[in-house]
Design an enzyme around this catalytic site. Sequence first.
Site, PDB file in Angstrom:
ATOM      1  N   ALA A 161       0.816  -1.215   0.000  1.00 30.67           N
ATOM      2  CA  ALA A 161       0.000   0.000   0.000  1.00 30.67           C
ATOM      3  C   ALA A 161       0.855   1.273   0.000  1.00 30.67           C
ATOM      4  O   ALA A 161       0.324   2.374   0.108  1.00 30.67           O
ATOM      5  CB  ALA A 161      -0.931  -0.022   1.206  1.00 30.67           C
ATOM      6  N   ASN A 219       0.501  -4.063   7.517  1.00 29.91           N
ATOM      7  CA  ASN A 219       1.567  -4.687   6.716  1.00 29.91           C
ATOM      8  C   ASN A 219       2.587  -3.654   6.272  1.00 29.91           C
ATOM      9  O   ASN A 219       3.755  -3.967   6.062  1.00 29.91           O
ATOM     10  CB  ASN A 219       0.960  -5.378   5.501  1.00 29.91           C
ATOM     11  CG  ASN A 219       0.232  -6.641   5.900  1.00 29.91           C
ATOM     12  OD1 ASN A 219       0.865  -7.637   6.202  1.00 29.91           O
ATOM     13  ND2 ASN A 219      -1.081  -6.578   5.960  1.00 29.91           N
ATOM     14  N   HIS A 274      -1.059   6.789   4.537  1.00 29.59           N
ATOM     15  CA  HIS A 274       0.241   6.450   5.137  1.00 29.59           C
ATOM     16  C   HIS A 274       1.210   7.581   4.854  1.00 29.59           C
ATOM     17  O   HIS A 274       1.454   7.905   3.691  1.00 29.59           O
ATOM     18  CB  HIS A 274       0.805   5.161   4.524  1.00 29.59           C
ATOM     19  CG  HIS A 274      -0.107   3.981   4.646  1.00 29.59           C
ATOM     20  ND1 HIS A 274      -0.342   3.344   5.851  1.00 29.59           N
ATOM     21  CD2 HIS A 274      -0.854   3.324   3.730  1.00 29.59           C
ATOM     22  CE1 HIS A 274      -1.182   2.352   5.659  1.00 29.59           C
ATOM     23  NE2 HIS A 274      -1.507   2.316   4.382  1.00 29.59           N
TER      24      HIS A 274
HETATM   25  N1  LIG Z   1       1.417  -5.788   1.900  1.00 28.74           N
HETATM   26  C1  LIG Z   1       0.450  -4.879   2.026  1.00 28.74           C
HETATM   27  O1  LIG Z   1       0.685  -3.666   1.952  1.00 28.74           O
HETATM   28  C2  LIG Z   1      -0.957  -5.341   2.254  1.00 28.74           C
HETATM   29  C3  LIG Z   1      -2.014  -4.464   2.028  1.00 28.74           C
HETATM   30  C4  LIG Z   1      -3.302  -4.934   2.232  1.00 28.74           C
HETATM   31  C5  LIG Z   1      -3.523  -6.233   2.710  1.00 28.74           C
HETATM   32  N2  LIG Z   1      -2.462  -7.041   2.970  1.00 28.74           N
HETATM   33  C6  LIG Z   1      -2.648  -8.410   3.505  1.00 28.74           C
HETATM   34  O2  LIG Z   1      -2.954  -9.298   2.440  1.00 28.74           O
HETATM   35  C7  LIG Z   1      -3.793 -10.357   2.927  1.00 28.74           C
HETATM   36  C8  LIG Z   1      -5.042 -10.454   2.048  1.00 28.74           C
HETATM   37  O3  LIG Z   1      -5.754  -9.233   2.125  1.00 28.74           O
HETATM   38  P1  LIG Z   1      -7.261  -9.119   1.603  1.00 28.74           P
HETATM   39  O4  LIG Z   1      -7.658  -7.713   1.789  1.00 28.74           O
HETATM   40  O5  LIG Z   1      -7.403  -9.751   0.274  1.00 28.74           O
HETATM   41  O6  LIG Z   1      -7.999 -10.012   2.714  1.00 28.74           O
HETATM   42  P2  LIG Z   1      -9.474 -10.633   2.632  1.00 28.74           P
HETATM   43  O7  LIG Z   1      -9.880 -10.860   4.054  1.00 28.74           O
HETATM   44  O8  LIG Z   1     -10.359  -9.820   1.752  1.00 28.74           O
HETATM   45  O9  LIG Z   1      -9.224 -12.048   1.928  1.00 28.74           O
HETATM   46  C9  LIG Z   1      -8.433 -13.052   2.506  1.00 28.74           C
HETATM   47  C10 LIG Z   1      -8.945 -14.411   2.000  1.00 28.74           C
HETATM   48  O10 LIG Z   1      -8.011 -15.416   2.402  1.00 28.74           O
HETATM   49  C11 LIG Z   1      -8.706 -16.538   2.915  1.00 28.74           C
HETATM   50  N3  LIG Z   1      -7.817 -17.186   3.878  1.00 28.74           N
HETATM   51  C12 LIG Z   1      -7.390 -16.673   5.068  1.00 28.74           C
HETATM   52  N4  LIG Z   1      -6.533 -17.527   5.653  1.00 28.74           N
HETATM   53  C13 LIG Z   1      -6.403 -18.583   4.823  1.00 28.74           C
HETATM   54  C14 LIG Z   1      -5.646 -19.791   4.869  1.00 28.74           C
HETATM   55  N5  LIG Z   1      -4.857 -20.081   5.919  1.00 28.74           N
HETATM   56  N6  LIG Z   1      -5.739 -20.668   3.831  1.00 28.74           N
HETATM   57  C15 LIG Z   1      -6.546 -20.381   2.770  1.00 28.74           C
HETATM   58  N7  LIG Z   1      -7.290 -19.264   2.667  1.00 28.74           N
HETATM   59  C16 LIG Z   1      -7.224 -18.377   3.682  1.00 28.74           C
HETATM   60  C17 LIG Z   1      -9.985 -15.974   3.539  1.00 28.74           C
HETATM   61  O11 LIG Z   1     -11.024 -16.953   3.556  1.00 28.74           O
HETATM   62  C18 LIG Z   1     -10.305 -14.808   2.589  1.00 28.74           C
HETATM   63  O12 LIG Z   1     -11.166 -15.194   1.524  1.00 28.74           O
HETATM   64  C19 LIG Z   1      -4.104 -10.018   4.396  1.00 28.74           C
HETATM   65  O13 LIG Z   1      -3.235 -10.725   5.262  1.00 28.74           O
HETATM   66  C20 LIG Z   1      -3.806  -8.531   4.484  1.00 28.74           C
HETATM   67  O14 LIG Z   1      -3.429  -8.144   5.780  1.00 28.74           O
HETATM   68  C21 LIG Z   1      -1.199  -6.629   2.730  1.00 28.74           C
END
Ligand SMILES: NC(=O)c1ccc[n+]([C@@H]2O[C@H](COP(=O)([O-])OP(=O)(O)OC[C@H]3O[C@@H](n4cnc5c(N)ncnc54)[C@H](O)[C@@H]3O)[C@@H](O)[C@H]2O)c1
Length: 246
Positions: free
Chosen positions: A115, A171, A200
């Site tokens: 992000a 993150n 941010h």
């Molecule tokens: N790097 C960054 O800057 C950044 C920014 C935003 C989000 N993220 C991270 O990315 C990840 C995904 O974000 P999102 O917004 O798509 O989340 P989200 O909640 O919309 O989707 C996550 C999906 O993963 C599935 N899931 C969770 N744990 C699982 C597992 N162990 N095995 C299989 N499926 C699983 C859930 O059922 C859900 O459908 C999160 O951990 C979030 O914190 C990172």
Amino acid sequence: MKKVGIIGCGAIGTIISGAIEKGLVKCDELILYDYNMERAEKIQKSLHVPVTVVKNLEEMLRLKPAVIVEAASQQAVRDYIDKILAENIELIVMSVGALLDLKLKSNKIHIPSGAIGGLDAISGAAIAGIDEVILTTRKNPKALDMDNKEEKIAYEGCAEEAVRRFPREMNVAATLALTTQPEKVRVRVISDPKVDKNVHEIKIKWKYGDMQLKFANEPHPENPRTSALAAWSAIKLLKEILEKRT
Ligand SMILES: NC(=O)c1ccc[n+]([C@@H]2O[C@H](COP(=O)([O-])OP(=O)(O)OC[C@H]3O[C@@H](n4cnc5c(N)ncnc54)[C@H](O)[C@@H]3O)[C@@H](O)[C@H]2O)c1
């Protein structure tokens, strides 16, 4: 044959799949895994590119994807990373917070800028020497599971603790900590009902100057914790990794 696996079919997984459908990323087959299978099947139904929905990670690994994008959770990273690396598969990690504790080193692990951005400049400065990194994140209370009516400091302290307290929301703190050094990064999380974006602000003092970066990202409509920029940074990285492979 270039196959891409996506673990986690929520906000980020859906945007990445959409980019593949539009041909912005060239791949021959998409393999989707979500422990909530309905989410993977929902994406499958919306696409025309070849998609296989699998029931677990082992099934995904048997299909031999060239790259896997983890877009699920920190726990998913902890549970799956060793198995993925053992198969020599390139891995893009979205739930970067997990990497702070794992302290793994592998040239198969790829961390998107997420992000935020400017990591090229920040990592260059880190080699010369960084004095301090101050990250101020401002989000609407609903993106932090809070309900304050006035601006409120939700957290102030180090990056590791910020990631522990807000595993899905901070993150960015982990990405900065991994780009510099965790002990250099100070974090302030502000729950602010007046903002409708995930903001941010990064201030850095380093050996030969200072930097100020600001990102004001629209939250994803179905998941206000996540900004579309995070998904698009993974798309860029995925495209680069696939294009390097013949
Ligand atoms: N790097 C960054 O800057 C950044 C920014 C935003 C989000 N993220 C991270 O990315 C990840 C995904 O974000 P999102 O917004 O798509 O989340 P989200 O909640 O919309 O989707 C996550 C999906 O993963 C599935 N899931 C969770 N744990 C699982 C597992 N162990 N095995 C299989 N499926 C699983 C859930 O059922 C859900 O459908 C999160 O951990 C979030 O914190 C990172």
